[in-house]
Write an enzyme that holds these catalytic residues in place. Structure first.
Site, PDB file in Angstrom:
ATOM      1  N   ARG A   1      10.354  -1.337  -2.795  1.00  0.00           N
ATOM      2  CA  ARG A   1       9.354  -1.886  -1.896  1.00  0.00           C
ATOM      3  C   ARG A   1       8.486  -2.931  -2.549  1.00  0.00           C
ATOM      4  NH1 ARG A   1       6.129  -1.697   1.921  1.00  0.00           N
ATOM      5  NH2 ARG A   1       4.224  -1.935   0.736  1.00  0.00           N
TER       6      ARG A   1
ATOM      7  N   ARG B   1       6.550   1.550   5.588  1.00  0.00           N
ATOM      8  CA  ARG B   1       5.686   0.862   4.615  1.00  0.00           C
ATOM      9  C   ARG B   1       5.406  -0.544   5.148  1.00  0.00           C
ATOM     10  NH1 ARG B   1       6.204   3.417  -0.475  1.00  0.00           N
ATOM     11  NH2 ARG B   1       4.475   2.148  -1.224  1.00  0.00           N
ATOM     12  N   PRO B   2       4.533  -0.642   6.168  1.00  0.00           N
ATOM     13  CA  PRO B   2       4.288  -1.952   6.797  1.00  0.00           C
ATOM     14  C   PRO B   2       3.676  -2.947   5.811  1.00  0.00           C
ATOM     15  CG  PRO B   2       2.651  -0.346   7.488  1.00  0.00           C
ATOM     16  CD  PRO B   2       3.680   0.419   6.710  1.00  0.00           C
ATOM     17  N   ILE B   3       3.809  -4.215   6.122  1.00  0.00           N
ATOM     18  CA  ILE B   3       3.172  -5.259   5.290  1.00  0.00           C
ATOM     19  C   ILE B   3       2.315  -6.171   6.160  1.00  0.00           C
ATOM     20  CG2 ILE B   3       4.908  -5.246   3.442  1.00  0.00           C
ATOM     21  CD1 ILE B   3       6.120  -7.749   4.790  1.00  0.00           C
ATOM     22  N   ASP B   4       1.855  -5.646   7.284  1.00  0.00           N
ATOM     23  CA  ASP B   4       1.033  -6.455   8.204  1.00  0.00           C
ATOM     24  C   ASP B   4      -0.227  -6.993   7.540  1.00  0.00           C
ATOM     25  OD1 ASP B   4       0.528  -3.600   8.220  1.00  0.00           O
ATOM     26  OD2 ASP B   4      -1.050  -4.010   9.647  1.00  0.00           O
TER      27      ASP B   4
ATOM     28  N   ARG C   1      12.917   6.237 -11.276  1.00  0.00           N
ATOM     29  CA  ARG C   1      12.116   5.061 -10.902  1.00  0.00           C
ATOM     30  C   ARG C   1      10.775   5.068 -11.624  1.00  0.00           C
ATOM     31  NH1 ARG C   1      10.359   4.975  -5.426  1.00  0.00           N
ATOM     32  NH2 ARG C   1       9.223   3.221  -6.280  1.00  0.00           N
TER      33      ARG C   1
ATOM     34  N   CYS D   1      10.284   3.626   3.016  1.00  0.00           N
ATOM     35  CA  CYS D   1      10.804   4.452   1.921  1.00  0.00           C
ATOM     36  C   CYS D   1      10.606   5.899   2.342  1.00  0.00           C
ATOM     37  CB  CYS D   1      10.097   4.132   0.619  1.00  0.00           C
ATOM     38  SG  CYS D   1       8.477   4.871   0.558  1.00  0.00           S
TER      39      CYS D   1
ATOM     40  N   ASP E   1      -0.489   9.636  -5.586  1.00  0.00           N
ATOM     41  CA  ASP E   1       0.712   9.793  -6.419  1.00  0.00           C
ATOM     42  C   ASP E   1       0.625  10.989  -7.362  1.00  0.00           C
ATOM     43  OD1 ASP E   1       1.013   6.211  -6.768  1.00  0.00           O
ATOM     44  OD2 ASP E   1       1.693   7.571  -5.194  1.00  0.00           O
TER      45      ASP E   1
ATOM     46  N   LYS F   1       3.867   1.794 -14.604  1.00  0.00           N
ATOM     47  CA  LYS F   1       4.838   1.109 -13.731  1.00  0.00           C
ATOM     48  C   LYS F   1       4.110   0.218 -12.733  1.00  0.00           C
ATOM     49  CE  LYS F   1       6.493   3.523 -10.064  1.00  0.00           C
ATOM     50  NZ  LYS F   1       6.297   2.875  -8.780  1.00  0.00           N
ATOM     51  N   ASN F   2       3.049   0.752 -12.119  1.00  0.00           N
ATOM     52  CA  ASN F   2       2.388   0.027 -11.020  1.00  0.00           C
ATOM     53  C   ASN F   2       1.466  -1.084 -11.488  1.00  0.00           C
ATOM     54  OD1 ASN F   2       3.841   1.648  -9.401  1.00  0.00           O
ATOM     55  ND2 ASN F   2       2.136   2.933  -8.727  1.00  0.00           N
TER      56      ASN F   2
ATOM     57  N   ILE G   1      -3.152   8.923   2.665  1.00  0.00           N
ATOM     58  CA  ILE G   1      -2.607   7.585   2.416  1.00  0.00           C
ATOM     59  C   ILE G   1      -1.242   7.385   3.057  1.00  0.00           C
ATOM     60  CG2 ILE G   1      -1.956   5.915   0.614  1.00  0.00           C
ATOM     61  CD1 ILE G   1      -4.958   6.546   0.592  1.00  0.00           C
TER      62      ILE G   1
HETATM   63  C1  EPZ Z   1       0.949   1.074  -4.261  1.00  0.00           C
HETATM   64  O1  EPZ Z   1       1.772   1.016  -3.104  1.00  0.00           O
HETATM   65  C2  EPZ Z   1       1.739   1.866  -5.290  1.00  0.00           C
HETATM   66  N1  EPZ Z   1       2.985   1.169  -5.589  1.00  0.00           N
HETATM   67  C3  EPZ Z   1       2.029   3.267  -4.744  1.00  0.00           C
HETATM   68  O2  EPZ Z   1       2.702   4.002  -5.757  1.00  0.00           O
HETATM   69  C4  EPZ Z   1       0.694   3.959  -4.459  1.00  0.00           C
HETATM   70  O3  EPZ Z   1       0.938   5.240  -3.914  1.00  0.00           O
HETATM   71  C5  EPZ Z   1      -0.100   3.107  -3.460  1.00  0.00           C
HETATM   72  O4  EPZ Z   1      -0.278   1.768  -3.990  1.00  0.00           O
HETATM   73  C6  EPZ Z   1      -1.465   3.695  -3.169  1.00  0.00           C
HETATM   74  O5  EPZ Z   1      -2.182   3.808  -4.345  1.00  0.00           O
HETATM   75  C7  EPZ Z   1       2.966   0.144  -6.455  1.00  0.00           C
HETATM   76  O6  EPZ Z   1       1.936  -0.241  -6.977  1.00  0.00           O
HETATM   77  C8  EPZ Z   1       4.281  -0.486  -6.760  1.00  0.00           C
HETATM   78  P1  EPZ Z   1      -0.885   0.291  -0.225  1.00  0.00           P
HETATM   79  P2  EPZ Z   1       1.392   0.010  -1.886  1.00  0.00           P
HETATM   80  O7  EPZ Z   1      -0.550  -1.085   0.242  1.00  0.00           O
HETATM   81  O8  EPZ Z   1       0.876  -1.257  -2.439  1.00  0.00           O
HETATM   82  C9  EPZ Z   1      -0.635   1.113   4.455  1.00  0.00           C
HETATM   83  C10 EPZ Z   1       4.410   5.326  -6.648  1.00  0.00           C
HETATM   84  O9  EPZ Z   1       4.756   6.497  -6.427  1.00  0.00           O
HETATM   85  N2  EPZ Z   1      -0.423  -0.341   4.561  1.00  0.00           N
HETATM   86  O10 EPZ Z   1      -2.222   0.551  -0.823  1.00  0.00           O
HETATM   87  O11 EPZ Z   1       2.531  -0.050  -0.959  1.00  0.00           O
HETATM   88  C11 EPZ Z   1       0.582   1.819   3.870  1.00  0.00           C
HETATM   89  O12 EPZ Z   1       1.515   2.097   4.896  1.00  0.00           O
HETATM   90  C12 EPZ Z   1       4.058   4.409  -5.491  1.00  0.00           C
HETATM   91  O13 EPZ Z   1       4.300   4.814  -7.790  1.00  0.00           O
HETATM   92  C13 EPZ Z   1      -0.391  -0.930   5.819  1.00  0.00           C
HETATM   93  O14 EPZ Z   1      -0.557  -0.268   6.841  1.00  0.00           O
HETATM   94  O15 EPZ Z   1       0.203   0.834  -1.215  1.00  0.00           O
HETATM   95  C14 EPZ Z   1       0.007   3.079   3.268  1.00  0.00           C
HETATM   96  O16 EPZ Z   1      -0.155   4.041   4.297  1.00  0.00           O
HETATM   97  C15 EPZ Z   1       4.224   5.092  -4.153  1.00  0.00           C
HETATM   98  N3  EPZ Z   1      -0.154  -2.277   5.922  1.00  0.00           N
HETATM   99  C16 EPZ Z   1      -1.364   2.628   2.786  1.00  0.00           C
HETATM  100  O17 EPZ Z   1      -1.668   1.408   3.501  1.00  0.00           O
HETATM  101  C17 EPZ Z   1       0.036  -3.067   4.812  1.00  0.00           C
HETATM  102  O18 EPZ Z   1       0.226  -4.299   4.961  1.00  0.00           O
HETATM  103  C18 EPZ Z   1      -1.416   2.380   1.299  1.00  0.00           C
HETATM  104  O19 EPZ Z   1      -0.615   1.270   1.042  1.00  0.00           O
HETATM  105  C19 EPZ Z   1       0.007  -2.449   3.545  1.00  0.00           C
HETATM  106  C20 EPZ Z   1      -0.232  -1.081   3.436  1.00  0.00           C
END
Ligand code: EPZ
Length: 418
Positions: free
Chosen positions: A92, A121-124, A397, A116, A305, A22-23, A327
């Site tokens: 997301r 789930r910030p995107i900063d 999902r 979620c 995950d 999926k990812n 995480i």
């Molecule tokens: C991806 O999410 C995956 N989703 C997640 O899988 C997976 O758990 C995660 O990576 C970690 O491996 C998809 O690929 C669709 P991150 P993503 O950005 O991209 C913080 C599942 O169950 N962060 O690496 O959102 C964030 O809050 C899902 O399949 C910021 O602070 O993960 C988190 O604590 C769940 N600011 C950490 O980083 C940002 O701008 C990891 O986030 C972005 C992230």
């Protein structure tokens, strides 16, 4: 409302073929809006997140058709530059459309993706990286307006190796005549898969899977035919199902290297594992031993995950397991439901202390998030008696046809409408 009804304590046997990841499929589908010719994707899992992404592609103007696990995407010459809230809010990862839309149109308007069940789930990191690429970012009343006259290549140092931010930067900078470096990039296999897909379409990207990814932008991307890599998280989930039920299972269509980060845990729990090419046979003991300590980390560390289903199997191990989540803020939503089934889990902020009990017993429980839902299925398979799981939209999902696949392995599980 639908529910899964599981009569537990039946051993599983046979073999399961793992679906496409999926990812990996999600960012690749977003990338298709950059391709000037048709893309054919094989091994694309049938999941609600994929359906939602296809719905957004169609809204933007792409032609998308699906036949079983093959999806064909033809881009449009007049893509829309916005995604409405109702489509954005379904999941997301729709934020990964931001990079390619800006690359293609020089502008994009999306609403902030919701948090979620795993917490905010910030995107900063995404947005600060875009600003370094000469993209103007305006956030107001929950929506994001981005525009640029010209994306400027640069060197970006991520404060955290965010998977989504790495993917968004790759997709924002793959077209044009710039060079961009991403330092401290995410190293997940799904990042390498995105690089491989884009390079198949004519991109010039290198370094995925290592610390620094180099994107030499190209004028255009043609189409390609690509098969999505296997889902390492689905594989580890079925390993947990086997472990929790004292079963022997053969798990096919895996990438052995991607399973490596979880092997230590199953070995420590007393499972024998025999790897062949793209295949694993796992044999679980009658009773699992405790896993001393698991700490989730970014790849190649133990994947967050895979955590909840392994917590579920650890609930009935002999001894106490310490699980440390680094995480996400709310990875433990499902532990209250597992405790309803007789588990003894105590949470101290990011630490879960799982004291092994003899057995789960069946109960009526609710899925709280995707991997928490998988943990409840794991507990239901091992439980004495009947377990009813509701809120199945979370499970659907990320796990294709879970009750069908588990029935084929001998589980007594069915999906019923309430
Ligand atoms: C991806 O999410 C995956 N989703 C997640 O899988 C997976 O758990 C995660 O990576 C970690 O491996 C998809 O690929 C669709 P991150 P993503 O950005 O991209 C913080 C599942 O169950 N962060 O690496 O959102 C964030 O809050 C899902 O399949 C910021 O602070 O993960 C988190 O604590 C769940 N600011 C950490 O980083 C940002 O701008 C990891 O986030 C972005 C992230």
């Amino acid at each position: 409302m639908e529910r899964l009804v599981i009569n537990g304590k039946r051993p599983l046997s046979g073999e399961i073929k793992i679906h496409g990841a999926k990812n990996a499929a999600l960012p690749i589908l977003c990338a298709c809006i950059l391709c000037d010719e048709k893309v054919i994707l094989h091994n694309c899992p049938k999941l609600s997140d994929i359906d939602n992404t296809i719905e957004i592609l169609r809204y933007l103007g792409c032609k998308v058709s699906r036949d079983e696990d093959t999806v064909e995407i033809s881009n449009s010459d007049c893509l829309k530059d916005n995604i409405p809230r109702d489509l954005m809010n379904k999941m997301r990862s729709s934020i990964i459309f931001l990079g390619p839309l800006i690359a293609k149109l020089g502008k994009a308007n999306l609403c902030l993706p919701g948090g979620c069940e795993l917490g905010p789930r910030p995107i900063d990191i995404h947005l600060k990286s875009f600003e370094k690429l000469n993209i103007d970012v305006f956030e107001h009343r929950g929506s994001i307006d981005c525009k640029t006259d010209k994306i400027k290549g640069t060197s970006i140092n991520l404060p955290f190796p965010s998977v989504g931010a790495t993917e968004n930067i790759m997709l924002a900078t793959v077209l044009g005549n710039t060079k961009t470096l991403i330092h401290n990039a995410a190293r997940e296999p799904e990042i390498i898969e995105l690089q491989n897909f884009l390079n198949k379409c004519g991109a010039d990207i290198s370094g995925a899977g290592e610390n620094c990814i180099i994107i030499n932008a190209v004028k255009k991307l043609h189409g390609c035919e690509h098969s999505i890599l296997p889902d390492r998280i689905e594989a580890s989930t079925y390993m947990s199902f086997a472990a929790a039920t004292g079963s022997s299972l053969t798990i096919k269509n895996i990438c052995n290297e991607h399973i490596e980060p979880v092997v230590f845990a199953f070995r420590e729990a007393g499972c024998d594992m025999n790897f062949k090419e793209n295949e694993l046979t796992i044999c679980a003991p009658k009773r699992l031993k405790r896993i001393m300590h698991i700490k989730t980390l970014v790849y190649p560390g133990f994947p967050t995950d895979s955590g909840m289903p392994i917590i579920a199997m650890s609930c009935i191990a002999e001894g106490t397991t310490i699980f440390e989540e680094t995480i996400f803020q709310n990875r433990y939503n499902a532990t209250a439901e597992l405790n309803k089934m007789g588990a003894n889990i105590k949470i101290y902020d990011r630490i879960a202390v799982i004291e092994g009990v003899k057995s789960f017993y069946g109960a009526d429980v609710e899925a709280t998030d995707l991997r928490g839902g998988a943990a409840l299925v794991c507990a239901g398979l091992a439980a004495q008696g009947t377990t009813n799981i509701t809120q199945l939209q979370h499970i659907d999902r990320g796990y294709e046809n879970i009750e069908h696949n588990l029935s084929l392995l001998g589980a007594d599980i069915k999906r019923e409408k309430n």
